[in-house]
Design a protein around this motif. Structure first.
Motif, PDB file in Angstrom:
ATOM      1  N   GLY A  84      -4.995 112.950   3.818  1.00 22.70           N
ATOM      2  CA  GLY A  84      -5.082 112.403   2.510  1.00 22.70           C
ATOM      3  C   GLY A  84      -6.842 112.719   2.427  1.00 22.70           C
ATOM      4  N   LYS A  85      -7.105 112.791   1.075  1.00 24.71           N
ATOM      5  CA  LYS A  85      -8.495 112.618   0.607  1.00 24.71           C
ATOM      6  C   LYS A  85      -9.370 111.679   0.963  1.00 24.71           C
ATOM      7  CE  LYS A  85     -11.127 112.389  -3.658  1.00 24.71           C
ATOM      8  NZ  LYS A  85     -11.094 112.036  -5.399  1.00 24.71           N
ATOM      9  N   ASP A  86      -8.978 110.507   1.086  1.00 23.99           N
ATOM     10  CA  ASP A  86      -9.931 109.490   1.563  1.00 23.99           C
ATOM     11  C   ASP A  86     -10.529 109.501   2.750  1.00 23.99           C
ATOM     12  OD1 ASP A  86      -9.506 108.354  -1.061  1.00 23.99           O
ATOM     13  OD2 ASP A  86      -8.172 106.773  -0.416  1.00 23.99           O
ATOM     14  N   TYR A  87      -9.711 110.380   3.846  1.00 23.35           N
ATOM     15  CA  TYR A  87     -10.219 110.433   5.100  1.00 23.35           C
ATOM     16  C   TYR A  87     -11.691 111.369   4.987  1.00 23.35           C
ATOM     17  CZ  TYR A  87      -9.907 111.354  10.192  1.00 23.35           C
ATOM     18  OH  TYR A  87      -9.922 111.616  11.638  1.00 23.35           O
ATOM     19  N   GLY A  88     -11.762 112.521   4.096  1.00 23.67           N
ATOM     20  CA  GLY A  88     -12.866 113.277   4.287  1.00 23.67           C
ATOM     21  C   GLY A  88     -13.850 112.450   3.336  1.00 23.67           C
ATOM     22  N   THR A  89     -13.546 111.548   2.219  1.00 22.78           N
ATOM     23  CA  THR A  89     -14.707 110.876   1.568  1.00 22.78           C
ATOM     24  C   THR A  89     -15.238 109.748   2.228  1.00 22.78           C
ATOM     25  OG1 THR A  89     -13.185 109.213   0.545  1.00 22.78           O
ATOM     26  CG2 THR A  89     -13.283 111.578  -0.801  1.00 22.78           C
ATOM     27  N   LYS A  90     -14.513 109.327   3.208  1.00 20.52           N
ATOM     28  CA  LYS A  90     -15.009 108.309   4.181  1.00 20.52           C
ATOM     29  C   LYS A  90     -16.193 109.011   5.123  1.00 20.52           C
ATOM     30  CE  LYS A  90     -13.947 104.935   7.915  1.00 20.52           C
ATOM     31  NZ  LYS A  90     -13.014 104.323   8.579  1.00 20.52           N
TER      32      LYS A  90
END
Length: 291
Positions: A272-278
Protein backbone atom coordinates in the motif's frame (compact mmCIF):
# COMPACT_ATOMS: atom_id res chain seq x y z
CA UNK A 1 36.54 8.09 -1.82
CA UNK A 2 33.09 6.60 -2.23
CA UNK A 3 32.49 3.67 0.05
CA UNK A 4 30.33 1.21 -1.88
CA UNK A 5 27.59 -0.74 -0.18
CA UNK A 6 27.73 -4.49 -0.22
CA UNK A 7 25.72 -6.03 -3.04
CA UNK A 8 22.88 -8.06 -1.66
CA UNK A 9 22.20 -11.48 -3.10
CA UNK A 10 19.14 -12.27 -5.15
CA UNK A 11 17.70 -14.25 -2.26
CA UNK A 12 17.48 -11.03 -0.22
CA UNK A 13 15.93 -8.91 -2.97
CA UNK A 14 12.46 -9.16 -1.49
CA UNK A 15 13.60 -7.61 1.78
CA UNK A 16 16.32 -5.09 1.11
CA UNK A 17 17.88 -3.44 4.12
CA UNK A 18 19.51 -0.23 3.02
CA UNK A 19 21.14 2.10 5.50
CA UNK A 20 21.82 5.73 4.61
CA UNK A 21 25.56 6.08 4.20
CA UNK A 22 27.89 8.55 2.58
CA UNK A 23 27.31 9.98 -0.88
CA UNK A 24 29.76 9.85 -3.74
CA UNK A 25 32.96 11.84 -3.48
CA UNK A 26 32.17 14.06 -6.42
CA UNK A 27 33.10 17.73 -6.41
CA UNK A 28 31.07 19.61 -3.84
CA UNK A 29 30.07 16.43 -2.00
CA UNK A 30 31.45 14.88 1.16
CA UNK A 31 30.69 11.54 2.81
CA UNK A 32 28.04 11.38 5.49
CA UNK A 33 28.61 9.61 8.78
CA UNK A 34 28.84 5.84 8.62
CA UNK A 35 25.56 4.02 8.91
CA UNK A 36 24.93 1.02 11.11
CA UNK A 37 22.67 -1.76 9.94
CA UNK A 38 21.39 -4.80 11.79
CA UNK A 39 23.46 -7.17 9.66
CA UNK A 40 26.52 -8.98 11.10
CA UNK A 41 28.44 -8.01 7.98
CA UNK A 42 28.04 -4.34 8.80
CA UNK A 43 29.15 -4.92 12.39
CA UNK A 44 32.24 -6.72 11.18
CA UNK A 45 33.43 -3.87 8.98
CA UNK A 46 35.72 -2.55 11.68
CA UNK A 47 36.08 -1.77 15.38
CA UNK A 48 34.50 1.32 16.89
CA UNK A 49 36.69 4.40 17.00
CA UNK A 50 38.75 4.87 20.12
CA UNK A 51 37.32 7.45 22.56
CA UNK A 52 40.62 9.28 22.27
CA UNK A 53 40.02 9.99 18.56
CA UNK A 54 38.37 13.34 17.93
CA UNK A 55 34.99 12.95 16.16
CA UNK A 56 34.32 14.51 12.78
CA UNK A 57 32.94 18.06 12.97
CA UNK A 58 29.19 18.02 13.34
CA UNK A 59 26.91 19.72 10.85
CA UNK A 60 26.21 23.22 12.10
CA UNK A 61 22.75 23.67 10.61
CA UNK A 62 19.97 24.31 13.11
CA UNK A 63 17.34 22.15 11.43
CA UNK A 64 19.02 19.03 9.99
CA UNK A 65 22.01 16.89 10.92
CA UNK A 66 22.64 15.03 7.64
CA UNK A 67 25.84 13.43 8.93
CA UNK A 68 23.94 11.21 11.34
CA UNK A 69 23.05 7.66 10.28
CA UNK A 70 19.67 6.95 8.72
CA UNK A 71 18.62 3.35 9.19
CA UNK A 72 15.44 1.43 8.46
CA UNK A 73 14.46 -2.14 7.86
CA UNK A 74 11.88 -2.04 5.08
CA UNK A 75 10.98 -4.15 2.09
CA UNK A 76 11.99 -3.03 -1.37
CA UNK A 77 14.26 -0.12 -2.29
CA UNK A 78 14.68 3.28 -0.64
CA UNK A 79 17.26 6.04 -0.74
CA UNK A 80 17.64 9.63 0.40
CA UNK A 81 19.68 12.76 -0.30
CA UNK A 82 20.01 16.02 1.61
CA UNK A 83 21.51 19.01 -0.19
CA UNK A 84 23.00 21.86 1.84
CA UNK A 85 22.78 24.77 -0.59
CA UNK A 86 24.90 27.10 1.49
CA UNK A 87 27.94 24.83 1.40
CA UNK A 88 27.09 23.06 -1.89
CA UNK A 89 27.32 19.74 -0.09
CA UNK A 90 25.28 16.63 -0.79
CA UNK A 91 24.68 13.96 1.83
CA UNK A 92 22.84 10.70 1.35
CA UNK A 93 22.69 7.01 0.74
CA UNK A 94 24.46 4.97 -1.90
CA UNK A 95 24.29 3.50 -4.48
CA UNK A 96 22.49 6.11 -6.55
CA UNK A 97 19.79 3.80 -7.87
CA UNK A 98 16.92 5.47 -9.73
CA UNK A 99 13.18 5.12 -9.35
CA UNK A 100 10.03 6.57 -10.98
CA UNK A 101 9.22 10.19 -10.28
CA UNK A 102 5.49 9.66 -10.91
CA UNK A 103 3.62 12.92 -10.14
CA UNK A 104 6.68 14.59 -8.63
CA UNK A 105 7.71 15.41 -12.23
CA UNK A 106 4.69 17.74 -12.50
CA UNK A 107 6.72 20.39 -10.68
CA UNK A 108 9.19 20.37 -13.58
CA UNK A 109 6.44 20.29 -16.23
CA UNK A 110 4.97 23.48 -14.73
CA UNK A 111 8.37 25.13 -14.23
CA UNK A 112 9.57 24.40 -17.76
CA UNK A 113 6.34 25.68 -19.33
CA UNK A 114 6.29 28.88 -17.25
CA UNK A 115 9.96 29.66 -17.82
CA UNK A 116 9.61 29.25 -21.57
CA UNK A 117 6.54 31.50 -21.56
CA UNK A 118 8.61 34.13 -19.78
CA UNK A 119 11.50 33.75 -22.21
CA UNK A 120 9.07 34.41 -25.07
CA UNK A 121 7.56 37.42 -23.26
CA UNK A 122 4.19 35.68 -23.15
CA UNK A 123 1.68 36.09 -20.34
CA UNK A 124 -0.12 32.84 -19.46
CA UNK A 125 -3.88 33.18 -19.38
CA UNK A 126 -5.99 32.62 -16.30
CA UNK A 127 -7.14 29.22 -17.57
CA UNK A 128 -3.57 27.98 -17.97
CA UNK A 129 -2.55 29.23 -14.54
CA UNK A 130 -5.58 27.58 -12.96
CA UNK A 131 -4.74 24.28 -14.66
CA UNK A 132 -1.10 24.50 -13.55
CA UNK A 133 -2.20 25.34 -10.02
CA UNK A 134 -4.42 22.25 -9.81
CA UNK A 135 -1.60 20.19 -11.32
CA UNK A 136 0.65 21.18 -8.40
CA UNK A 137 -1.74 21.60 -5.47
CA UNK A 138 -4.04 18.67 -6.25
CA UNK A 139 -1.68 16.66 -8.47
CA UNK A 140 -4.33 16.75 -11.21
CA UNK A 141 -3.12 14.64 -14.12
CA UNK A 142 -5.72 15.60 -16.73
CA UNK A 143 -3.77 18.50 -18.24
CA UNK A 144 -0.21 17.47 -17.35
CA UNK A 145 0.45 15.64 -20.60
CA UNK A 146 -0.82 18.64 -22.57
CA UNK A 147 1.80 20.92 -21.03
CA UNK A 148 4.46 18.23 -21.23
CA UNK A 149 3.85 17.93 -25.00
CA UNK A 150 3.98 21.71 -25.36
CA UNK A 151 7.34 21.61 -23.56
CA UNK A 152 8.68 19.16 -26.14
CA UNK A 153 8.01 15.82 -24.42
CA UNK A 154 11.32 14.00 -23.94
CA UNK A 155 13.16 17.16 -24.98
CA UNK A 156 11.80 18.79 -21.84
CA UNK A 157 13.28 16.08 -19.60
CA UNK A 158 16.62 16.43 -21.37
CA UNK A 159 16.39 20.18 -20.77
CA UNK A 160 15.78 19.52 -17.07
CA UNK A 161 18.87 17.32 -16.90
CA UNK A 162 21.02 20.00 -18.51
CA UNK A 163 19.58 23.06 -16.78
CA UNK A 164 19.54 21.56 -13.28
CA UNK A 165 22.82 19.61 -13.52
CA UNK A 166 21.28 16.17 -12.98
CA UNK A 167 23.54 13.13 -13.28
CA UNK A 168 21.30 10.10 -12.64
CA UNK A 169 18.11 10.92 -14.53
CA UNK A 170 16.68 9.34 -17.67
CA UNK A 171 13.54 10.36 -19.50
CA UNK A 172 11.03 8.27 -21.44
CA UNK A 173 9.28 9.35 -24.63
CA UNK A 174 5.60 10.19 -24.15
CA UNK A 175 5.72 9.99 -20.37
CA UNK A 176 6.67 12.45 -17.66
CA UNK A 177 5.80 10.08 -14.80
CA UNK A 178 8.15 7.31 -15.96
CA UNK A 179 11.17 9.61 -15.64
CA UNK A 180 13.86 7.73 -13.70
CA UNK A 181 15.68 9.79 -11.08
CA UNK A 182 18.00 9.25 -8.14
CA UNK A 183 17.34 10.77 -4.73
CA UNK A 184 20.22 13.20 -5.07
CA UNK A 185 18.93 14.34 -8.48
CA UNK A 186 15.60 14.99 -6.75
CA UNK A 187 17.44 17.21 -4.27
CA UNK A 188 19.20 18.96 -7.17
CA UNK A 189 15.90 19.49 -8.99
CA UNK A 190 14.39 20.96 -5.83
CA UNK A 191 17.28 23.42 -5.57
CA UNK A 192 16.89 24.25 -9.27
CA UNK A 193 13.26 25.14 -8.63
CA UNK A 194 14.06 27.07 -5.46
CA UNK A 195 16.86 29.20 -6.90
CA UNK A 196 14.87 30.25 -9.97
CA UNK A 197 16.59 28.36 -12.75
CA UNK A 198 13.66 26.03 -13.41
CA UNK A 199 10.74 28.47 -13.64
CA UNK A 200 12.70 31.64 -14.36
CA UNK A 201 12.71 34.97 -12.49
CA UNK A 202 9.10 35.87 -13.28
CA UNK A 203 7.40 32.65 -12.19
CA UNK A 204 9.55 31.09 -9.45
CA UNK A 205 7.72 32.79 -6.57
CA UNK A 206 4.37 31.73 -8.05
CA UNK A 207 5.45 28.11 -8.43
CA UNK A 208 6.95 27.90 -4.94
CA UNK A 209 3.72 29.27 -3.48
CA UNK A 210 1.75 26.56 -5.27
CA UNK A 211 4.14 23.92 -3.95
CA UNK A 212 3.77 25.29 -0.40
CA UNK A 213 0.02 24.83 -0.75
CA UNK A 214 -0.06 21.21 -1.91
CA UNK A 215 -3.16 19.61 -0.40
CA UNK A 216 -5.06 16.36 -0.27
CA UNK A 217 -3.43 12.96 -0.85
CA UNK A 218 -0.19 14.54 -2.14
CA UNK A 219 0.59 16.31 1.12
CA UNK A 220 2.74 13.69 2.82
CA UNK A 221 6.35 12.91 3.64
CA UNK A 222 8.84 15.50 4.93
CA UNK A 223 6.19 18.21 5.36
CA UNK A 224 4.40 16.08 7.97
CA UNK A 225 7.31 15.97 10.42
CA UNK A 226 8.98 19.35 9.93
CA UNK A 227 8.54 21.92 12.72
CA UNK A 228 5.40 24.02 12.25
CA UNK A 229 7.30 27.20 11.42
CA UNK A 230 9.41 25.40 8.80
CA UNK A 231 6.35 23.80 7.18
CA UNK A 232 5.09 27.26 6.22
CA UNK A 233 8.21 28.02 4.15
CA UNK A 234 8.77 24.55 2.67
CA UNK A 235 7.72 23.76 -0.90
CA UNK A 236 6.96 20.14 -1.81
CA UNK A 237 5.86 17.91 -4.68
CA UNK A 238 5.46 14.18 -4.24
CA UNK A 239 4.79 11.27 -6.54
CA UNK A 240 2.92 8.05 -5.79
CA UNK A 241 1.67 5.30 -8.08
CA UNK A 242 1.13 1.54 -8.05
CA UNK A 243 2.43 0.39 -11.43
CA UNK A 244 1.87 -2.70 -13.53
CA UNK A 245 5.26 -3.96 -12.38
CA UNK A 246 3.64 -4.88 -9.05
CA UNK A 247 5.43 -2.09 -7.22
CA UNK A 248 4.36 1.06 -5.44
CA UNK A 249 6.63 3.95 -6.49
CA UNK A 250 6.98 6.81 -4.01
CA UNK A 251 8.94 10.03 -4.62
CA UNK A 252 9.26 12.86 -2.09
CA UNK A 253 10.76 16.28 -2.86
CA UNK A 254 11.05 19.24 -0.49
CA UNK A 255 12.92 22.54 -0.67
CA UNK A 256 13.30 25.08 2.12
CA UNK A 257 15.59 27.91 3.15
CA UNK A 258 19.06 26.77 2.10
CA UNK A 259 18.29 23.07 1.82
CA UNK A 260 16.50 20.45 -0.26
CA UNK A 261 15.60 16.83 0.33
CA UNK A 262 14.89 13.91 -1.99
CA UNK A 263 13.59 10.47 -0.99
CA UNK A 264 12.76 7.63 -3.39
CA UNK A 265 11.23 4.22 -2.74
CA UNK A 266 9.58 1.30 -4.47
CA UNK A 267 8.24 -1.88 -2.91
CA UNK A 268 5.58 -4.60 -3.38
CA UNK A 269 2.23 -3.01 -4.20
CA UNK A 270 0.48 -5.25 -1.69
CA UNK A 271 1.97 -3.09 1.07
CA UNK A 272 0.00 0.00 0.00
CA UNK A 273 0.78 3.68 -0.38
CA UNK A 274 1.15 4.44 3.33
CA UNK A 275 4.10 2.05 3.57
CA UNK A 276 6.10 4.37 1.31
CA UNK A 277 4.86 7.66 2.74
CA UNK A 278 6.02 6.42 6.14
CA UNK A 279 9.50 5.89 4.66
CA UNK A 280 9.60 9.56 3.59
CA UNK A 281 8.48 10.68 7.03
CA UNK A 282 10.89 8.45 8.89
CA UNK A 283 13.95 9.47 6.85
CA UNK A 284 13.15 13.13 7.45
CA UNK A 285 12.56 12.54 11.15
CA UNK A 286 15.94 10.83 11.56
CA UNK A 287 17.71 13.73 9.80
CA UNK A 288 16.06 16.43 11.88
CA UNK A 289 18.06 18.16 14.60
CA UNK A 290 14.96 19.75 16.09
CA UNK A 291 11.37 18.55 15.87
Amino acid sequence: MRRPLAVLGAALAATLLLAGCGPGATKGHVPAASTVSDSPAAEAEGPAASPSVAPSPAFSGPLFTPTQPVTMNVKGYWSWAYYDHKTDTMYGSTPYTTSDTASMAKAWVAADWLRRQGEQNKQPGSTALAELSRMIRDSETENTFKYHVQNGNLTSIKRMISLCGLTETKGTQNSWSLTQMSARDVARLAKCIGDGRAAGPKWTAWLLNEMRNVRGPGRFGPIEVLPADVQKTTAIKNGWLARDDGQWHIACMAVGDGWSLGIMAHYPSSLGKDYGTKTCREVTKQLLTRH
